[in-house]
Design a protein around this motif. Structure first.
Motif, PDB file in Angstrom:
ATOM      1  N   CYS A  29       0.847  -1.193   0.000  1.00  0.00           N
ATOM      2  CA  CYS A  29       0.000   0.000   0.000  1.00  0.00           C
ATOM      3  C   CYS A  29       0.882   1.241   0.000  1.00  0.00           C
ATOM      4  O   CYS A  29       1.776   1.369   0.833  1.00  0.00           O
ATOM      5  N   TYR A  31      -0.212   4.344   0.375  1.00  0.00           N
ATOM      6  CA  TYR A  31      -0.746   5.389   1.254  1.00  0.00           C
ATOM      7  C   TYR A  31      -0.086   5.330   2.621  1.00  0.00           C
ATOM      8  O   TYR A  31       0.238   6.347   3.214  1.00  0.00           O
ATOM      9  N   CYS A  53      -4.970   2.633   8.261  1.00  0.00           N
ATOM     10  CA  CYS A  53      -4.974   3.162   6.894  1.00  0.00           C
ATOM     11  C   CYS A  53      -6.337   2.925   6.241  1.00  0.00           C
ATOM     12  O   CYS A  53      -6.819   1.788   6.208  1.00  0.00           O
TER      13      CYS A  53
HETATM   14 ZN   LIG Z   1      -2.390   1.345   3.601  1.00  0.00          ZN
END
Ligand SMILES: [Zn+2]
Length: 78
Positions: A29, A31, A53
């Motif tokens: 991921c 982010y 997240c």
């Molecule tokens: Zn994430």
């Protein structure tokens, strides 16, 4: 951008008219950088609470689902 690269080799299906689904799992991921969350909120620096997240929902990883639709070629024959 991706930490894991995969190639998809396209080959027309034997019986035609198909949809193929390919799932590629375990991409990091971006982010949360694979951490599954982060400390604090980006809009309030004093917040030191661990936030899960919202993109990967805490797993740190993302799965990619690719759908391939096969159809007869519409190119004119001469
Ligand atoms: Zn994430």
């Amino acid at each position: 951008m991706s930490s894991k690269n995969q190639l998809i080799f396209l080959e027309a299906p034997l019986y035609g008219g198909l949809e193929e689904h390919i799932v590629s799992r375990g991409h990091r991921c971006l982010y949360c950088y694979g951490e599954g969350g982060f400390l604090g909120d980006r809009s309030s620096p004093n917040d030191s609470e661990w936030k899960i997240c919202p993109v990967c929902e805490g797993s740190g990883k993302m799965d990619a689902e690719v759908t391939i639709k096969w159809k007869p070629s519409k190119t004119e024959k001469k």
